[in-house]
Design an enzyme around this catalytic site. Sequence first.
Site, PDB file in Angstrom:
ATOM      1  CE  LYS A  45      -3.436  -2.801   0.004  1.00  0.00           C
ATOM      2  NZ  LYS A  45      -2.858  -4.035   0.493  1.00  0.00           N
ATOM      3  CE1 TYR A 249      -8.474 -10.010   3.486  1.00  0.00           C
ATOM      4  CE2 TYR A 249      -9.294 -10.002   5.743  1.00  0.00           C
ATOM      5  CZ  TYR A 249      -8.452  -9.505   4.771  1.00  0.00           C
ATOM      6  OH  TYR A 249      -7.565  -8.506   5.082  1.00  0.00           O
ATOM      7  CE1 TYR A 275      -5.034  -9.067   1.242  1.00  0.00           C
ATOM      8  CE2 TYR A 275      -4.191  -8.678   3.452  1.00  0.00           C
ATOM      9  CZ  TYR A 275      -5.156  -8.466   2.486  1.00  0.00           C
ATOM     10  OH  TYR A 275      -6.226  -7.671   2.762  1.00  0.00           O
TER      11      TYR A 275
HETATM   12  C1  LIG Z   1      -3.606  -5.326   0.353  1.00  0.00           C
HETATM   13  C2  LIG Z   1      -2.645  -6.431   0.288  1.00  0.00           C
HETATM   14  C3  LIG Z   1      -2.551  -7.268  -0.843  1.00  0.00           C
HETATM   15  C4  LIG Z   1      -3.487  -7.184  -1.997  1.00  0.00           C
HETATM   16  O1  LIG Z   1      -3.229  -6.095  -2.839  1.00  0.00           O
HETATM   17  P1  LIG Z   1      -4.401  -5.530  -3.741  1.00  0.00           P
HETATM   18  O2  LIG Z   1      -3.800  -4.399  -4.462  1.00  0.00           O
HETATM   19  O3  LIG Z   1      -5.494  -5.133  -2.793  1.00  0.00           O
HETATM   20  O4  LIG Z   1      -4.874  -6.614  -4.643  1.00  0.00           O
HETATM   21  C5  LIG Z   1      -1.565  -8.230  -0.864  1.00  0.00           C
HETATM   22  N1  LIG Z   1      -0.724  -8.395   0.187  1.00  0.00           N
HETATM   23  C6  LIG Z   1      -0.797  -7.631   1.283  1.00  0.00           C
HETATM   24  C7  LIG Z   1       0.132  -7.915   2.387  1.00  0.00           C
HETATM   25  C8  LIG Z   1      -1.752  -6.627   1.381  1.00  0.00           C
HETATM   26  O5  LIG Z   1      -1.817  -5.882   2.487  1.00  0.00           O
END
Ligand SMILES: *Cc1c(COP(=O)(O)O)cnc(C)c1O
Length: 321
Positions: A45, A249, A275
């Site tokens: 992000k 999720y 993730y």
């Molecule tokens: C938000 C996030 C993602 C996913 O990215 P997107 O752009 O929302 O698809 C992947 N890994 C981590 C650690 C994240 O925080």
Amino acid sequence: MIHRLSFAHLPTPIEELPRLSRLLGGPRLFVKRDDQTGLAFGGNKTRKLEYLLAEAQSLGADHVITAGAVQSNHCRQTAAAAARFGLKCTLILFGDPPPRPEANLWLDHLFGATIRWTERARRDQILQQTFDELQQQGEKPYLVPYGGSSPTGVLGYVFAMQEFLNQGLEADAIVFASSSGGTQAGLVLGARLFGYQGRVIGISVDEPRPNLQKRVAELANQAAERLGEKVHIRPEEIEVEDAWATAGYGVLTEAESEAIRLFARQEGLLLDPVYTGRAAAGLLALIRKGVFTSEQTVLFWHTGGTPALFASRYAESLIHS
Ligand SMILES: *Cc1c(COP(=O)(O)O)cnc(C)c1O
């Protein structure tokens, strides 16, 4: 006009994973360390926020609002970036408030963010309501979309692809976690604009393939428009693997646990439970299915999230299994 603030530590390093590659019998594996983007424990992000906060500033905003899950990395990085640039920050978090704040949520408090709790289904409504209320109070709010995935946020990953290509590693495929789609949209558009020929494979964290393909293509096309580029990307061109999304999720299954332990014990590399653990589980499964040859080179694009390892619901099950 495209504005950008510069606060991420870039370029992020690329490292080889030789012990893991050997254990699996190939392909050659590398990792791009976007868990090291430098802002408050890093993560993907941060690249998006360089564009999003610049846009907020250019619009004269004094308050950013965004939404996410309890252990949202996006919310933690947004709260940190807001603090760094002297903006107020309100986070709309969905889920049940835990008995005490831990991990990312604890950091949200430390960065001084105001937190409002809601149910997942009402997040967009509460986001809009918060925006309207702040405006009525005379503030100038800026809405950062869920996951930072607006056409503006996507630009962070368009230029991340350019950065990667400048680093000179010839990868046959890039594999990473995909959820709100901004990262994949940026990488796909960047591949098109800067000439990357390999595969860009998103491991869906929580969405069925068709939904994510559609969202990623839409975002990529909107970002192309923002850049004044005549590019059209169709949903069928977006590579998504969704077999791991069905667990739901944030649910840590044996697949994520195994991947997290393997990366930790073979390479001393930390993945996160939500993730990158899931994306790595997907990568391991693709390798074991023989999708890549042992001569090929695969880049695992690490998107961050490691603070969530310290949330007790994950921490305990990771070492007791
Ligand atoms: C938000 C996030 C993602 C996913 O990215 P997107 O752009 O929302 O698809 C992947 N890994 C981590 C650690 C994240 O925080």
